[in-house]
Write a protein that holds these residues in place. Structure first.
Motif, PDB file in Angstrom:
ATOM      1  N   GLU A  58       0.847  -1.200   0.000  1.00 30.19           N
ATOM      2  CA  GLU A  58       0.000   0.000   0.000  1.00 30.19           C
ATOM      3  C   GLU A  58       0.874   1.238   0.000  1.00 30.19           C
ATOM      4  OE1 GLU A  58      -2.891   1.990  -0.642  1.00 30.19           O
ATOM      5  OE2 GLU A  58      -3.809   0.214   0.266  1.00 30.19           O
ATOM      6  N   SER A  59       0.435   2.279  -0.685  1.00 32.20           N
ATOM      7  CA  SER A  59       1.189   3.526  -0.717  1.00 32.20           C
ATOM      8  C   SER A  59       1.176   4.190   0.653  1.00 32.20           C
ATOM      9  CB  SER A  59       0.574   4.486  -1.742  1.00 32.20           C
ATOM     10  OG  SER A  59      -0.707   4.930  -1.307  1.00 32.20           O
ATOM     11  N   GLY A  60       2.117   5.109   0.850  1.00 30.08           N
ATOM     12  CA  GLY A  60       2.163   5.836   2.108  1.00 30.08           C
ATOM     13  C   GLY A  60       0.894   6.619   2.369  1.00 30.08           C
ATOM     14  N   VAL A  61       0.370   7.246   1.327  1.00 30.57           N
ATOM     15  CA  VAL A  61      -0.871   8.016   1.464  1.00 30.57           C
ATOM     16  C   VAL A  61      -2.020   7.091   1.855  1.00 30.57           C
ATOM     17  CG1 VAL A  61      -2.583   9.394   0.216  1.00 30.57           C
ATOM     18  CG2 VAL A  61      -0.146   9.833  -0.120  1.00 30.57           C
ATOM     19  N   GLY A  62      -2.058   5.892   1.243  1.00 30.64           N
ATOM     20  CA  GLY A  62      -3.109   4.933   1.574  1.00 30.64           C
ATOM     21  C   GLY A  62      -3.026   4.466   3.016  1.00 30.64           C
ATOM     22  N   VAL A  63      -1.807   4.219   3.494  1.00 32.00           N
ATOM     23  CA  VAL A  63      -1.614   3.807   4.882  1.00 32.00           C
ATOM     24  C   VAL A  63      -2.090   4.899   5.835  1.00 32.00           C
ATOM     25  CG1 VAL A  63       0.113   3.298   6.651  1.00 32.00           C
ATOM     26  CG2 VAL A  63       0.279   2.222   4.403  1.00 32.00           C
ATOM     27  N   GLN A  64      -1.699   6.132   5.572  1.00 30.02           N
ATOM     28  CA  GLN A  64      -2.084   7.227   6.458  1.00 30.02           C
ATOM     29  C   GLN A  64      -3.592   7.471   6.418  1.00 30.02           C
ATOM     30  OE1 GLN A  64       0.702  10.236   5.052  1.00 30.02           O
ATOM     31  NE2 GLN A  64       2.074   9.805   6.761  1.00 30.02           N
ATOM     32  N   ARG A  65      -4.214   7.214   5.278  1.00 29.14           N
ATOM     33  CA  ARG A  65      -5.676   7.320   5.201  1.00 29.14           C
ATOM     34  C   ARG A  65      -6.324   6.282   6.111  1.00 29.14           C
ATOM     35  NH1 ARG A  65      -6.282   6.027   0.233  1.00 29.14           N
ATOM     36  NH2 ARG A  65      -5.921   8.124  -0.551  1.00 29.14           N
ATOM     37  N   LEU A  67      -5.009   4.881   8.796  1.00 28.34           N
ATOM     38  CA  LEU A  67      -4.786   5.290  10.185  1.00 28.34           C
ATOM     39  C   LEU A  67      -5.797   6.356  10.592  1.00 28.34           C
ATOM     40  CD1 LEU A  67      -0.885   5.557  10.102  1.00 28.34           C
ATOM     41  CD2 LEU A  67      -2.196   3.831  11.336  1.00 28.34           C
ATOM     42  N   GLY A  68      -6.020   7.324   9.695  1.00 27.92           N
ATOM     43  CA  GLY A  68      -6.962   8.400   9.992  1.00 27.92           C
ATOM     44  C   GLY A  68      -8.392   7.929  10.140  1.00 27.92           C
ATOM     45  N   GLN A  69      -8.739   6.824   9.493  1.00 31.07           N
ATOM     46  CA  GLN A  69     -10.089   6.287   9.622  1.00 31.07           C
ATOM     47  C   GLN A  69     -10.319   5.651  10.987  1.00 31.07           C
ATOM     48  OE1 GLN A  69     -10.218   3.687   6.204  1.00 31.07           O
ATOM     49  NE2 GLN A  69     -10.893   5.306   4.809  1.00 31.07           N
ATOM     50  N   VAL A  70      -9.243   5.192  11.633  1.00 34.50           N
ATOM     51  CA  VAL A  70      -9.365   4.628  12.976  1.00 34.50           C
ATOM     52  C   VAL A  70      -9.446   5.726  14.030  1.00 34.50           C
ATOM     53  CG1 VAL A  70      -8.230   3.206  14.735  1.00 34.50           C
ATOM     54  CG2 VAL A  70      -8.175   2.508  12.338  1.00 34.50           C
ATOM     55  N   ARG A  71      -8.593   6.733  13.883  1.00 33.45           N
ATOM     56  CA  ARG A  71      -8.572   7.816  14.870  1.00 33.45           C
ATOM     57  C   ARG A  71      -8.228   9.121  14.167  1.00 33.45           C
ATOM     58  NH1 ARG A  71      -5.508   5.506  18.109  1.00 33.45           N
ATOM     59  NH2 ARG A  71      -7.103   4.627  19.462  1.00 33.45           N
ATOM     60  N   ARG A  72      -9.091  10.104  14.293  1.00 36.28           N
ATOM     61  CA  ARG A  72      -8.900  11.388  13.623  1.00 36.28           C
ATOM     62  C   ARG A  72      -7.575  12.029  14.045  1.00 36.28           C
ATOM     63  NH1 ARG A  72     -13.639  15.747  14.058  1.00 36.28           N
ATOM     64  NH2 ARG A  72     -14.663  14.073  12.861  1.00 36.28           N
ATOM     65  N   GLY A  73      -6.839  12.524  13.068  1.00 31.31           N
ATOM     66  CA  GLY A  73      -5.581  13.209  13.338  1.00 31.31           C
ATOM     67  C   GLY A  73      -4.389  12.292  13.452  1.00 31.31           C
ATOM     68  N   SER A  74      -4.619  10.963  13.440  1.00 35.65           N
ATOM     69  CA  SER A  74      -3.508  10.039  13.665  1.00 35.65           C
ATOM     70  C   SER A  74      -2.542   9.990  12.489  1.00 35.65           C
ATOM     71  CB  SER A  74      -4.036   8.629  13.960  1.00 35.65           C
ATOM     72  OG  SER A  74      -4.796   8.149  12.879  1.00 35.65           O
ATOM     73  N   LYS A  75      -2.993  10.336  11.280  1.00 31.76           N
ATOM     74  CA  LYS A  75      -2.064  10.303  10.146  1.00 31.76           C
ATOM     75  C   LYS A  75      -0.957  11.336  10.307  1.00 31.76           C
ATOM     76  CE  LYS A  75      -4.477  13.464   6.996  1.00 31.76           C
ATOM     77  NZ  LYS A  75      -5.064  13.602   5.635  1.00 31.76           N
TER      78      LYS A  75
END
Length: 217
Positions: A58-65, A67-75
């Motif tokens: 998975e791309s870095g952007v996809g991974v951070q997306r 993470l953000g879906q689990v907890r807001r601001g976590s990316k």
């Protein structure tokens, strides 16, 4: 949300933990979507923490997306080392070859030494370790990478770590034998079995009382 202390890591929406500092988990299963759901709930950083993810597929952007879906601001509290796609995105580093474990180890060590990680609490994860096995010339080199780099960094820092094996992947050998060999290096194992639409069972061992629990994914 308050910053947690005492060396324990809370797990979002799963009947697991809190996990003690230094805990390492081998996460296994044959359903990629279910594995992703459990993985990101384990590795997504709370306030005062930082996520460090090695992503093979998975791309870095996809991974951070994710993470953000689990907890807001976590990316914004994450660093990603990816073998898929470019280094586009904040705190994303790209490596061309998932089989180049020497480079991956060096890059991982450099990211761990960055101030945002070295000075705080870390949740580290590999998605997918099974891809590393497929890409490497010798599965034994993946064992060495896990023990010399990934797990060693957990012990040196206030951290927990999760390594994922998709049992449906071709890992270049007998999957059960590889899991058995790796399992001895980890604190515990969680095996994910899909039980229906949006549901799964987690067989948990080595993390307190061994048990099986049902979860939503």
């Amino acid at each position: 949300m308050s910053v947690r202390s005492g060396g324990e890591f809370h797990v979002e929406d799963l009947p697991i933990g809190p996990l003690e500092d230094g805990t390492s988990i081998l996460l296994t299963g044959g359903d990629r979507e279910a594995l992703e759901s459990v993985f990101y709930r384990l590795v997504t950083a709370e306030e005062g923490e930082h996520s460090l993810i090695l992503s093979t597929d998975e791309s870095g952007v996809g991974v951070q997306r994710s993470l953000g879906q689990v907890r807001r601001g976590s990316k914004d509290r994450s660093s990603v080392l990816t073998c898929s796609g470019s280094s586009a995105g904040q705190n994303v580093t790209a490596v061309d070859d998932a089989g180049d474990l020497t480079t991956l180890g060096m890059e991982l060590s450099m990211l761990v030494s960055a101030p945002e990680i070295a000075d705080g609490r870390m949740r580290s994860g590999i998605f997918l370790t099974s891809t590393l096995c497929s890409a490497a010339d010798d599965t034994r080199s993946v064992y060495r990478f896990l023990n010399s780099n990934f797990l060693t960094e957990l012990r040196r820092n206030e951290a927990i770590g999760v390594a994922v094996i998709d049992t449906s992947d071709d890992v270049g050998g007998d999957t059960n034998s590889i899991i058995t060999g790796m399992e001895t290096s980890f604190t515990g194992r969680i095996h994910v079995e899909t039980t229906g639409p949006g549901s799964a069972s987690l067989a948990i061992s080595g993390l307190g009382d061994d048990r099986t629990v049902d979860v939503s994914i």
